[in-house]
Design a protein around this motif. Structure first.
Motif, short mmCIF file in Angstrom:
data_model
loop_
_atom_site.label_atom_id
_atom_site.label_comp_id
_atom_site.label_asym_id
_atom_site.label_seq_id
_atom_site.Cartn_x
_atom_site.Cartn_y
_atom_site.Cartn_z
N ARG A 304 -12.05 -91.33 15.56
CA ARG A 304 -10.90 -91.92 16.16
C ARG A 304 -9.36 -90.89 16.51
O ARG A 304 -9.03 -90.26 14.98
N VAL A 305 -8.93 -91.24 17.62
CA VAL A 305 -7.63 -90.35 17.61
C VAL A 305 -6.04 -91.56 18.42
O VAL A 305 -7.02 -91.79 19.73
N ALA A 306 -5.67 -92.07 17.87
CA ALA A 306 -4.17 -92.44 17.89
C ALA A 306 -3.25 -91.75 18.52
O ALA A 306 -2.88 -90.50 17.75
N HIS A 307 -2.59 -92.17 19.63
CA HIS A 307 -1.12 -91.44 20.14
C HIS A 307 0.00 -91.82 20.00
O HIS A 307 -0.26 -93.04 20.03
N ILE A 308 0.83 -91.35 19.50
CA ILE A 308 2.27 -92.48 19.68
C ILE A 308 3.38 -91.83 19.57
O ILE A 308 3.49 -90.38 19.15
N GLY A 309 4.39 -92.37 20.24
CA GLY A 309 5.20 -91.46 20.40
C GLY A 309 6.41 -92.35 21.97
O GLY A 309 5.61 -93.44 22.27
N PRO A 310 7.46 -92.38 22.36
CA PRO A 310 8.13 -92.45 22.99
C PRO A 310 7.52 -92.75 24.89
O PRO A 310 7.51 -92.63 25.29
N ASP A 311 6.68 -91.50 24.94
CA ASP A 311 5.79 -91.47 25.59
C ASP A 311 4.14 -91.38 25.47
O ASP A 311 3.70 -89.83 25.60
N PRO A 312 2.97 -91.28 24.58
CA PRO A 312 2.02 -90.74 24.46
C PRO A 312 1.33 -90.39 24.68
O PRO A 312 0.68 -89.70 24.79
N LEU A 313 1.41 -90.42 25.93
CA LEU A 313 0.40 -89.43 26.85
C LEU A 313 1.09 -89.22 28.05
O LEU A 313 0.44 -87.97 28.40
N PHE A 314 2.22 -88.86 28.08
CA PHE A 314 3.08 -86.91 28.10
C PHE A 314 2.68 -87.83 29.55
O PHE A 314 2.48 -86.26 30.03
N ARG A 315 3.03 -88.49 30.31
CA ARG A 315 3.07 -88.00 32.32
C ARG A 315 3.32 -87.19 32.67
O ARG A 315 2.72 -86.74 33.38
N ARG A 316 4.90 -86.75 31.89
CA ARG A 316 5.14 -85.15 33.01
C ARG A 316 3.78 -83.90 32.89
O ARG A 316 4.72 -83.47 33.71
N MET A 317 3.27 -84.05 32.37
CA MET A 317 1.85 -82.69 31.85
C MET A 317 1.15 -83.37 32.62
O MET A 317 -0.01 -84.34 32.69
N PRO A 318 0.54 -82.73 33.62
CA PRO A 318 -0.64 -83.11 34.96
C PRO A 318 -1.50 -82.86 34.68
O PRO A 318 -2.50 -83.73 34.78
N VAL A 319 -1.98 -81.91 33.73
CA VAL A 319 -3.69 -81.88 32.98
C VAL A 319 -3.30 -82.30 31.81
O VAL A 319 -2.42 -81.57 30.86
N ARG A 320 -3.24 -82.82 31.08
CA ARG A 320 -3.54 -83.19 29.39
C ARG A 320 -4.77 -83.70 28.82
O ARG A 320 -4.81 -85.50 29.09
N GLY A 321 -5.72 -83.66 28.57
CA GLY A 321 -7.46 -84.89 28.53
C GLY A 321 -7.57 -84.59 27.13
O GLY A 321 -8.74 -85.40 26.67
N TYR A 322 -6.78 -85.03 26.28
CA TYR A 322 -6.57 -85.48 24.81
C TYR A 322 -7.15 -87.29 24.75
O TYR A 322 -6.84 -87.89 25.26
N ARG A 323 -8.57 -87.26 24.33
CA ARG A 323 -9.85 -88.17 24.00
C ARG A 323 -8.28 -88.68 23.21
O ARG A 323 -7.33 -88.64 22.17
N THR A 324 -8.19 -90.44 23.52
CA THR A 324 -7.21 -91.37 23.16
C THR A 324 -7.96 -93.16 23.54
O THR A 324 -8.34 -92.81 24.42
N ASP A 325 -8.05 -93.24 21.65
CA ASP A 325 -8.55 -94.22 21.84
C ASP A 325 -7.39 -95.68 21.51
O ASP A 325 -7.78 -96.97 21.27
N LEU A 326 -6.14 -95.17 20.93
CA LEU A 326 -4.87 -95.93 20.81
C LEU A 326 -4.13 -95.06 21.35
O LEU A 326 -3.43 -93.85 20.53
N ALA A 327 -3.53 -95.56 22.03
CA ALA A 327 -1.49 -95.21 22.58
C ALA A 327 -0.54 -96.01 22.61
O ALA A 327 -1.16 -96.87 22.84
N ILE A 328 0.04 -96.01 21.59
CA ILE A 328 1.19 -96.93 20.93
C ILE A 328 2.45 -96.61 21.50
O ILE A 328 3.09 -94.85 20.96
N THR A 329 3.34 -97.33 22.48
CA THR A 329 4.74 -96.72 22.74
C THR A 329 5.76 -96.56 21.39
O THR A 329 5.98 -97.90 21.63
#
Length: 564
Positions: A304-329
């Motif tokens: 399982r992979v969870a991402h946490i941050g002000p912008d957990p998906l890093f929208r300014r990065m055009p290519v960023r394909g890390y698996r994300t099962d949970l994203a917490i802004t």
């Protein structure tokens, strides 16, 4: 203290007062013919009503000084450059700041808009040659906000709005283009400065998402947190250490930008993402844009992979394909505080013991660094020796230089490494910015030989002397772009280039005498050929910095490595 009764008379004065009201202490400036209304405003206003001007002879130095100042203080600064040509030189620093979410207020002049009839109009040939249809296009892709000033009164309201956007999460640089006319023109009758808008409050995490994460931790045998940076105040570090102890988490800092945990923290697995995730069954990515390299060190498919941050998906990065099962802004501090509100389950003790045992085993297996005998020293030895002179407040800016596993770091934010955008020449002027923020702190810039040349060292040494900023610059000298050489070796291990005595486009020989470059600005400078001589040279350097308040450069002969 800002004089609340002071009233600006021109757009230039309004701009300076708005910057100061927004908490900006320094204006790092590389001036041009567009600066007269700014220069006049600096003289007309009291020192308490405008940022302190700092002359920087190259724009990359100004950007990096603002960057480094923020890293050690959390207070953003401003950089002003000369029209499009100055902005072009500053762009690399803007890219670095954007990549690291560092707030910098970037300003540039703009060719006067008018040929006749207005004060501030065109008076020189270059004001025709420098004009662009869209000067802001140079930086628009990497700033949070941009605007070209139209009217003098906007110098107050727009500047304050930009400053508030700059420090709202996720933080980042903002840009304003300044035609000469609105800076020169008088403010209209009845003008009154507006209040500085409050910055946006950090995002609180969703309670249900944090509960899900806590449940996942309780179900895991080896939960691992990947974290690349802490906040300037070190709050993330303190809370992450508490969470690791409470819940039995392991922590790794792959591709570190700002070290997070102290080296002796029992949860710190090290800095290798592949080793950290090899046994993980839950990976928590904490505000990390590049937690691993997908092709070689991705976690297993069942992890399982969870991402946490002000912008957990890093929208300014055009290519960023890390698996994300949970994203917490969420603000990382608030997310960790929310996690600590959950009671650890009964398996946390076993997890904690397992993590501590694993960490102890990894540290015991770390080989002793090699001083190198009569030949070039190893980078491991260099890193360990530099670590030995760093007291509780010392910081180091590393650009392809220091190896964190071989250092004893006493807390967070002790080593700042070059950001993932890779704009080189950053570390030395960033160290100058940190030294300006605290003149009594030991500030070290450890850079490769190529990075030293990228830094415009004549400019940096001049700034260090002019402002009495006694940084210690250490050059890791192997007479090549070793990162390029390693890339060729790994990409074509049996290729024709590797069979050459010298791989094309990698050698920097014949190198200039770097010590002479530093001595031109009255620095103390030494060339160190043997690793055994480094500890004494470092002690001499620290003593000169403390007693003479003079900058020091050490040029070290360091062996090239295929690993770093």
């Amino acid at each position: 203290m800002l004089d609340q009764t002071a009233r600006p008379k021109t757009g230039g004065e309004a701009l300076l007062m708005a910057l100061k009201a927004s908490g900006i202490d320094y204006l790092f400036a590389n001036a041009g013919t567009d600066f007269p209304p700014i220069i006049e405003g600096l003289v007309q206003l009291s020192e308490s009503d405008a940022p302190t001007p700092i002359t920087v002879p190259h724009e990359t130095a100004g950007m990096a000084m603002a960057h480094g100042h923020w890293l050690v203080t959390g207070r953003p600064q401003a950089v002003m450059v000369h029209v499009n040509v100055g902005l072009a030189n500053a762009v690399m620093g803007v890219i670095n700041a954007a990549s690291d979410n560092v707030p910098v207020f970037v300003l540039s002049g703009r060719t006067p808009l008018t040929e006749t009839g207005r004060k501030g109009g065109r008076m020189t040939p270059i004001q025709y040659g420098q004009e662009m249809y869209d000067q802001t296009s140079l930086v628009r892709d990497v700033v949070k906000f941009d605007y070209e000033l139209r009217y003098p009164e906007q110098a107050d309201s727009v500047t304050k709005r930009a400053a508030s956007l700059m420090v709202s999460a996720p933080e980042g640089p903002v840009y304003m283009s300044l035609p000469k006319e609105p800076l020169t023109e008088a403010l209209p009758d009845g003008f009154a400065p507006v209040p500085v808008p409050a910055s946006a409050q950090p995002a609180a995490p969703d309670a249900e998402a944090i509960a899900t994460l806590a449940a996942w931790i309780s179900e895991a045998k080896m939960p691992v947190v990947l974290c690349q940076r802490s906040d300037p105040q070190g709050r993330v570090s303190a809370l992450l250490s508490r969470c690791a102890e409470a819940f039995g988490l392991a922590v790794s800092e792959p591709f570190s930008i700002r070290n997070v945990l102290a080296s002796d923290d029992p949860a710190l697995l090290g800095y290798n993402p592949k080793a950290a995730t090899a046994e993980a069954d839950l990976v928590i990515v904490l505000d990390s844009g590049v937690p691993w390299i997908e092709a070689v060190s991705a976690p297993g498919k069942d992890v399982r992979v969870a991402h946490i941050g002000p912008d957990p998906l890093f929208r300014r990065m055009p290519v960023r394909g890390y698996r994300t099962d949970l994203a917490i802004t969420a603000d990382p501090v608030m997310a960790l505080e929310a996690l600590l509100l959950h009671e650890p389950d009964t398996t946390a003790v076993a997890r904690r013991q397992s993590v501590h045992a694993k960490v102890a085993l990894l540290r015991s297996a770390l080989p002793e660094p090699d001083a190198g005998g009569d030949g070039p020293m190893s980078a491991e030895w260099m890193s360990a020796c530099i670590s030995d002179i760093m007291n509780d407040s010392a910081v180091a800016f590393s650009e392809l230089g220091l190896l964190l596993p071989h250092m004893t770091l006493k807390g967070p934010n002790r080593v700042f490494s070059n950001v993932h955008a890779g704009g080189l020449g950053w570390a030395m002027p960033a160290a100058l910015g940190a030294q300006l923020a605290d003149r009594d702190r030991l500030v070290i810039a450890c850079v490769g030989d190529g990075s030293y040349m990228f830094a415009n060292p004549v400019t940096c040494h001049q700034i260090a002397e002019a402002l009495s900023l006694p940084i210690l610059t250490i050059i890791k000298n192997n007479a090549m772009w070793n990162a390029v050489r390693r890339s060729v070796v790994k990409g074509y291990p049996d290729g024709a280039a590797v069979r050459q005595n010298r791989i094309p486009l990698t050698s920097l020989e014949p190198l200039p005498d770097f010590t002479q470059v530093a001595r031109a600005s009255r620095a103390h400078a030494e060339r160190i050929e043997r690793g055994a001589d480094l500890p004494a040279a470092l002690r001499r350097a620290v003593e000169i910095i403390r007693t003479e308040r003079r900058q020091v450069l050490l040029d070290l002969s360091v062996a090239a490595s295929d690993d770093h």
